[in-house]
Write a protein that holds these residues in place. Structure first.
Motif, PDB file in Angstrom:
ATOM      1  N   HIS A 155      45.899  50.922  41.717  1.00  0.00           N
ATOM      2  CA  HIS A 155      46.453  49.646  42.212  1.00  0.00           C
ATOM      3  C   HIS A 155      47.204  49.882  43.517  1.00  0.00           C
ATOM      4  O   HIS A 155      48.402  50.170  43.509  1.00  0.00           O
ATOM      5  CB  HIS A 155      47.387  49.059  41.145  1.00  0.00           C
ATOM      6  CG  HIS A 155      47.799  47.651  41.414  1.00  0.00           C
ATOM      7  ND1 HIS A 155      48.213  46.795  40.425  1.00  0.00           N
ATOM      8  CD2 HIS A 155      47.881  46.936  42.566  1.00  0.00           C
ATOM      9  CE1 HIS A 155      48.522  45.623  40.941  1.00  0.00           C
ATOM     10  NE2 HIS A 155      48.342  45.683  42.253  1.00  0.00           N
ATOM     11  N   HIS A 158      47.491  48.438  47.832  1.00  0.00           N
ATOM     12  CA  HIS A 158      47.142  47.446  48.866  1.00  0.00           C
ATOM     13  C   HIS A 158      47.439  48.085  50.211  1.00  0.00           C
ATOM     14  O   HIS A 158      48.557  48.007  50.715  1.00  0.00           O
ATOM     15  CB  HIS A 158      47.973  46.177  48.703  1.00  0.00           C
ATOM     16  CG  HIS A 158      47.817  45.497  47.374  1.00  0.00           C
ATOM     17  ND1 HIS A 158      46.749  44.682  47.074  1.00  0.00           N
ATOM     18  CD2 HIS A 158      48.596  45.513  46.258  1.00  0.00           C
ATOM     19  CE1 HIS A 158      46.880  44.211  45.839  1.00  0.00           C
ATOM     20  NE2 HIS A 158      47.992  44.705  45.317  1.00  0.00           N
ATOM     21  N   LYS A 186      39.221  41.216  40.493  1.00  0.00           N
ATOM     22  CA  LYS A 186      40.649  40.885  40.337  1.00  0.00           C
ATOM     23  C   LYS A 186      40.871  39.375  40.457  1.00  0.00           C
ATOM     24  O   LYS A 186      40.279  38.722  41.322  1.00  0.00           O
ATOM     25  CB  LYS A 186      41.428  41.614  41.442  1.00  0.00           C
ATOM     26  CG  LYS A 186      42.889  41.227  41.617  1.00  0.00           C
ATOM     27  CD  LYS A 186      43.759  41.883  40.575  1.00  0.00           C
ATOM     28  CE  LYS A 186      45.236  41.580  40.827  1.00  0.00           C
ATOM     29  NZ  LYS A 186      45.783  42.335  41.932  1.00  0.00           N
ATOM     30  N   HIS A 230      50.157  45.364  36.729  1.00  0.00           N
ATOM     31  CA  HIS A 230      51.638  45.362  36.788  1.00  0.00           C
ATOM     32  C   HIS A 230      52.323  44.628  35.630  1.00  0.00           C
ATOM     33  O   HIS A 230      53.073  43.689  35.825  1.00  0.00           O
ATOM     34  CB  HIS A 230      52.170  44.937  38.155  1.00  0.00           C
ATOM     35  CG  HIS A 230      51.597  43.692  38.784  1.00  0.00           C
ATOM     36  ND1 HIS A 230      51.420  42.526  38.106  1.00  0.00           N
ATOM     37  CD2 HIS A 230      51.208  43.454  40.062  1.00  0.00           C
ATOM     38  CE1 HIS A 230      50.944  41.608  38.931  1.00  0.00           C
ATOM     39  NE2 HIS A 230      50.799  42.159  40.124  1.00  0.00           N
ATOM     40  N   ASP A 269      51.002  49.741  42.616  1.00  0.00           N
ATOM     41  CA  ASP A 269      50.873  48.494  43.389  1.00  0.00           C
ATOM     42  C   ASP A 269      51.423  48.727  44.798  1.00  0.00           C
ATOM     43  O   ASP A 269      52.064  47.844  45.378  1.00  0.00           O
ATOM     44  CB  ASP A 269      51.639  47.370  42.683  1.00  0.00           C
ATOM     45  CG  ASP A 269      51.302  45.989  43.206  1.00  0.00           C
ATOM     46  OD1 ASP A 269      50.449  45.889  44.101  1.00  0.00           O
ATOM     47  OD2 ASP A 269      51.901  45.020  42.716  1.00  0.00           O
TER      48      ASP A 269
HETATM   49 ZN   LIG Z   1      48.876  44.350  43.582  1.00  0.00          ZN
END
Ligand SMILES: [Zn+2]
Ligand SMILES: NC(=O)NCCC(=O)O
Ligand SMILES: [Zn+2]
Length: 484
Positions: free
Chosen positions: A56, A58, A147, A236, A313
């Motif tokens: 996870h 970004h 997702k 998350h 994340d």
């Molecule tokens: Zn995320």
């Protein structure tokens, strides 16, 4: 050229034993005593473990009017420095955009990666084009996860109708839907109310996203997945309400997975009450940090197996970017860093405290997600033939986390000042040493895309069960005459 990792103790998700590991051509070629090779890495006093997989991240993500500041180069360098040897990032089509076009954009960014990577594809809108392109994404592009954002209303959010359609498509393709589970409608109303009442600081971000919005959405996503006949992975997972929904579903036999983040396990909501606006805003992420009761629930889930994966994340914004939200917390870009710190923090707060075992550490940082994503044992294992993505973990090596010495491109670290004990002595990415103690030897562009095929076993089981239990018309011998 062959390399032998010598004198260490191999720790996998299910075994702990002393052996050397020989690596050649990017793969593990031999495991056993007294091995020799052209190069030797001294693992005395260390644990030799599968490199971490962070499912996870970004990197260079367009979000909330800006781009996250770590790209595939700095992000994967940070990952390797902390013992993580593979990341999975999210390709995000803007609403109306072709999935294939979005994938090309992410393909272009990822050429700079220092370690292996893969992508999840986001479903941000619904239509015939998306329905059709999902098949190409799975069959031709090697992406088996989609997702769905139940939050970020007016931007990435999809509604139940779109989600149910997409989940059914996932079921048909043998793909796994991922969900950001927060009730976006409720969050939007709470945000407006808080702002109207003069609550504009970063703490209001946490007030606008109570655990109930996450618990409700998690339960809804799970029920929709059950009706669609597909497994579901909740990203998350930050609170007991969401964990409870996952536990309950698993106890009923549903294939549901939960992913706590290292931030939620180790940092709490008091960070948002800090008098320093920057301190609080730097920690704004969704879901927000919670209290100790929620943290205890997440730790218990990892130990008992009701939660399977620890991720980051990683979505890093500089202080300058966070300041877009001065005077309006809803404009603070959501996201925090963590790639370099996930494994050392989890070891320090998890293994060293006795909350989880070393083998559970390997399971939740690497092996479980490799199995969930259908890349095991290429990744997540120490076996002959597996990729030599390895970390030689020195349980005595210590450091105090500081933005001054981190690999990430941003100007702060949410774990600043925390002392961690347990760090890589060496990190190997497909057999190449990229980290040697404090020295970074990463090679930009070394990372390769990891193809992930659909999940025949789970999808066959679920579709068979759906067929067995499908509604059927009752066969009657005679139909009475109509009363009219
Ligand atoms: Zn995320
Ligand atoms: N988590 C977060 O606050 N930012 C990244 C985007 C997301 O995963 O929701
Ligand atoms: Zn999210």
């Amino acid at each position: 050229m062959s390399t032998v990792i010598k004198g260490g103790t191999i720790v996998t998700a299910d075994l702990t034993y002393k052996a050397d590991v020989k690596v050649e051509g990017g793969r593990v070629v031999e495991i056993g005593p007294n091995l020799s090779g052209a190069e030797t890495l001294d693992a005395t006093g260390c644990y030799v473990m599968p490199g971490g997989i962070d499912p996870h991240t970004h990197l260079e993500m367009p979000f909330m009017g800006t781009y996250s500041s770590d790209d595939f180069e700095s992000g994967t360098r940070a990952a390797l420095a902390g013992g993580t040897t593979m990341v999975v990032d999210f390709a995000l089509p803007s609403p109306g955009q072709s999935l294939l076009e979005a994938l090309t954009m992410w393909d272009n960014k990822s050429t700079r990666a220092n370690c292996d990577y893969s992508f999840h594809m986001a479903i941000t809108w619904w239509g015939e084009q998306v329905f059709n392109e999902m098949e190409t994404i799975v069959k031709d592009k090697g992406i088996n996860t989609f997702k769905h954002f139940m939050a970020y209303k007016g931007a990435l959010m999809v509604d139940d109708d779109e989600m149910f359609s997409s989940f059914q498509r996932c079921a048909a393709l043998g793909a796994l839907p991922l969900v950001h589970a927060e009730n976006g409608d409720v969050v939007a109303q709470l945000q407006a109310k808080l702002l109207a009442e003069g609550n504009s600081g970063p703490e209001a971000h946490a007030y606008s996203r109570p655990a109930e919005v996450e618990g409700e959405a998690t339960n809804r996503a799970i029920m929709i997945a059950d009706m669609a006949g597909c497994p579901v992975y909740i990203v998350h997972t930050s609170c007991e309400q969401a964990h409870e929904a996952i536990r309950r579903a698993r106890a009923k036999g549903m294939r549901v997975f939960g992913e706590p983040l290292i931030q939620h396990l180790t940092l709490d909501e008091t960070e948002y009450f800090d008098k320093d606006w920057d301190h609080a805003a730097r920690r704004v992420m969704s879901p927000p940090f919670r209290n100790k009761l929620h943290q205890d629930s997440l730790w218990a889930g990892l130990a008992s197996g009701s939660l399977q994966v620890v991720a980051t994340d990683h979505c890093a914004f500089t202080t300058e970017q966070k300041r877009f939200g001065v005077g309006d917390f809803t404009r603070i870009p959501n996201g925090t860093g963590g790639l370099e710190d996930r494994m050392p923090m989890l070891w320090t707060y998890g293994v060293a405290t006795g909350r989880i075992t070393m083998n559970e550490f390997v399971a939740v940082t690497s092996t479980n997600i490799a199995k969930i994503l259908n890349i095991y044992p290429k990744k997540g294992a120490i076996l002959v033939g597996a990729d030599a993505d390895l970390v030689v973990w020195d349980p005595k090596r210590s450091k105090t986390i500081s933005a001054k010495t981190q690999q990430s491109a941003i100007d702060y670290n949410v774990f600043e000042g925390k002392t961690v004990t347990g760090l890589p002595r060496f990190t190997l990415t497909r057999g190449v040493v990229s980290i040697e103690e404090g020295t970074v030897k990463t090679q930009e562009g070394h990372g390769e895309f990891v193809r992930r095929d659909p999940f025949p076993a789970v999808s066959t089981a679920l579709s068979t069960w759906k067929e067995v239990t499908a509604p059927r018309a009752v066969q009657r011998s005679g139909i009475p005459a109509s009363g009219v």
